[in-house]
Design a protein around this motif. Structure first.
Motif, mmCIF file in Angstrom:
data_model
loop_
_atom_site.group_PDB
_atom_site.id
_atom_site.type_symbol
_atom_site.label_atom_id
_atom_site.label_comp_id
_atom_site.label_asym_id
_atom_site.label_seq_id
_atom_site.Cartn_x
_atom_site.Cartn_y
_atom_site.Cartn_z
ATOM 1 N N MET A 117 66.350 54.183 45.188
ATOM 2 C CA MET A 117 65.592 53.352 44.294
ATOM 3 C C MET A 117 64.369 52.819 45.053
ATOM 4 N N THR A 118 63.188 53.154 44.578
ATOM 5 C CA THR A 118 61.970 52.668 45.227
ATOM 6 C C THR A 118 61.065 51.987 44.207
ATOM 7 N N GLY A 119 60.293 51.075 44.726
ATOM 8 C CA GLY A 119 59.311 50.362 43.919
ATOM 9 C C GLY A 119 58.032 50.256 44.731
ATOM 10 N N ARG A 120 57.222 49.240 44.384
ATOM 11 C CA ARG A 120 55.997 49.066 45.149
ATOM 12 C C ARG A 120 55.656 47.595 45.277
ATOM 13 N N LEU A 121 54.886 47.310 46.299
ATOM 14 C CA LEU A 121 54.417 45.950 46.578
ATOM 15 C C LEU A 121 53.185 45.691 45.725
ATOM 16 N N ILE A 122 53.228 44.610 44.917
ATOM 17 C CA ILE A 122 52.094 44.335 44.029
ATOM 18 C C ILE A 122 51.436 42.981 44.294
ATOM 19 N N GLY A 123 51.992 42.194 45.218
ATOM 20 C CA GLY A 123 51.384 40.909 45.531
ATOM 21 C C GLY A 123 51.779 40.432 46.918
ATOM 22 N N ILE A 124 50.837 39.792 47.603
ATOM 23 C CA ILE A 124 51.079 39.216 48.926
ATOM 24 C C ILE A 124 50.461 37.821 48.927
ATOM 25 N N ALA A 125 51.215 36.830 49.394
ATOM 26 C CA ALA A 125 50.693 35.470 49.448
ATOM 27 C C ALA A 125 51.300 34.722 50.636
ATOM 28 N N TRP A 126 50.576 33.722 51.112
ATOM 29 C CA TRP A 126 51.062 32.871 52.191
ATOM 30 C C TRP A 126 50.430 31.500 52.038
ATOM 31 N N ARG A 127 50.997 30.535 52.747
ATOM 32 C CA ARG A 127 50.430 29.189 52.726
ATOM 33 C C ARG A 127 50.449 28.624 54.140
ATOM 34 N N PRO A 128 49.351 27.972 54.547
ATOM 35 C CA PRO A 128 49.242 27.490 55.919
ATOM 36 C C PRO A 128 50.057 26.227 56.206
ATOM 37 N N ALA A 129 50.461 25.496 55.169
ATOM 38 C CA ALA A 129 51.230 24.269 55.348
ATOM 39 C C ALA A 129 52.173 24.094 54.163
ATOM 40 N N ARG A 130 53.110 23.190 54.298
ATOM 41 C CA ARG A 130 54.182 23.014 53.319
ATOM 42 C C ARG A 130 53.698 22.845 51.879
ATOM 43 N N PHE A 131 52.784 21.966 51.620
ATOM 44 C CA PHE A 131 52.353 21.723 50.244
ATOM 45 C C PHE A 131 51.012 22.378 49.918
ATOM 46 N N ALA A 132 50.531 23.208 50.792
ATOM 47 C CA ALA A 132 49.234 23.865 50.585
ATOM 48 C C ALA A 132 49.328 24.899 49.467
ATOM 49 N N PRO A 133 48.205 25.150 48.786
ATOM 50 C CA PRO A 133 48.201 26.203 47.760
ATOM 51 C C PRO A 133 48.413 27.581 48.393
ATOM 52 N N MET A 134 48.970 28.478 47.615
ATOM 53 C CA MET A 134 49.188 29.843 48.086
ATOM 54 C C MET A 134 47.851 30.571 48.185
ATOM 55 N N GLN A 135 47.719 31.374 49.232
ATOM 56 C CA GLN A 135 46.547 32.222 49.451
ATOM 57 C C GLN A 135 46.983 33.662 49.223
ATOM 58 N N THR A 136 46.301 34.385 48.366
ATOM 59 C CA THR A 136 46.658 35.785 48.129
ATOM 60 C C THR A 136 45.743 36.688 48.952
ATOM 61 N N VAL A 137 46.320 37.782 49.435
ATOM 62 C CA VAL A 137 45.594 38.756 50.245
ATOM 63 C C VAL A 137 46.033 40.155 49.838
ATOM 64 N N ASP A 138 45.284 41.151 50.264
ATOM 65 C CA ASP A 138 45.624 42.546 49.953
ATOM 66 C C ASP A 138 46.500 43.198 51.012
ATOM 67 N N ALA A 139 46.510 42.629 52.225
ATOM 68 C CA ALA A 139 47.312 43.171 53.320
ATOM 69 C C ALA A 139 47.607 42.044 54.298
ATOM 70 N N VAL A 140 48.696 42.193 55.042
ATOM 71 C CA VAL A 140 49.074 41.162 56.014
ATOM 72 C C VAL A 140 49.986 41.771 57.067
ATOM 73 N N GLU A 141 49.965 41.179 58.254
ATOM 74 C CA GLU A 141 50.902 41.565 59.310
ATOM 75 C C GLU A 141 52.178 40.759 59.158
#
Length: 165
Positions: A1-25
């Motif tokens: 069963m395979t799918g695909r990655l359609i979203g990547i997000a991270w946040r620099p601090a606990r209550f910070a808004p999410m930042q979306t990116v196209d690629a990440v390490e």
């Protein structure tokens, strides 16, 4: 069963808004690069949400009288990775390959009070069937990008865990 990655997000601090990116390490040391949790909480270094589970939670809210819930962006869940076309394993110890990264499921992601603040009823709607996604530790790091293949490498028998709430 395979799918695909359609979203990547991270946040620099606990209550910070999410930042979306196209690629990440993703690394053993830091989890998702830039995200505040990965370096601190190795067993919860990466959180993954399935689009289908997110949409099921929103559909439940809509059916309960909140049709505007259907427009809620996935980043409100505050997960790092959004996948589609693959059922996330509901088993601790399962492994997933996302792009170059190999991740091990350590627990279902427990929805928190921030979900209720984002939308009334969302906390409850995310509880059934691990709809809130999974938390993972990093077994092998690597770069992941939108469009990467997502595959369940192994999965022990599923466990039904009663989440709080």
């Amino acid at each position: 069963m395979t799918g695909r990655l359609i979203g990547i997000a991270w946040r620099p601090a606990r209550f910070a808004p999410m930042q979306t990116v196209d690629a990440v390490e993703i690394s053993l040391e830091a989890g998702v690069a830039g995200d505040h949790k990965g370096a601190k909480f190795k067993r919860r270094a990466v959180t993954i949400l399935a689009r289908e589970d997110w949409e099921a939670a929103l559909a439940q809210l809509a059916a309960e009288g909140d049709p505007g819930a259907l427009d809620l962006d996935w980043t409100m869940r505050r997960a790092n990775l959004l996948v589609e076309g693959v059922r996330l394993p509901r088993a601790i110890g399962a492994t997933l390959r996302i792009g170059a990264a190999l991740l091990e499921v350590t627990y279902p992601t427990s929805p928190c009070a921030r979900m209720e603040a984002a939308r009334k009823g969302l906390l409850k709607a995310l509880h059934p069937e691990w709809r809130g996604g999974v938390t993972c530790k990093v077994l092998e790091g690597g770069r992941v990008s939108i469009g990467d293949e997502v595959a369940v490498v192994s999965s022990p028998p599923e466990r039904h865990i009663k989440l709080p709430g």
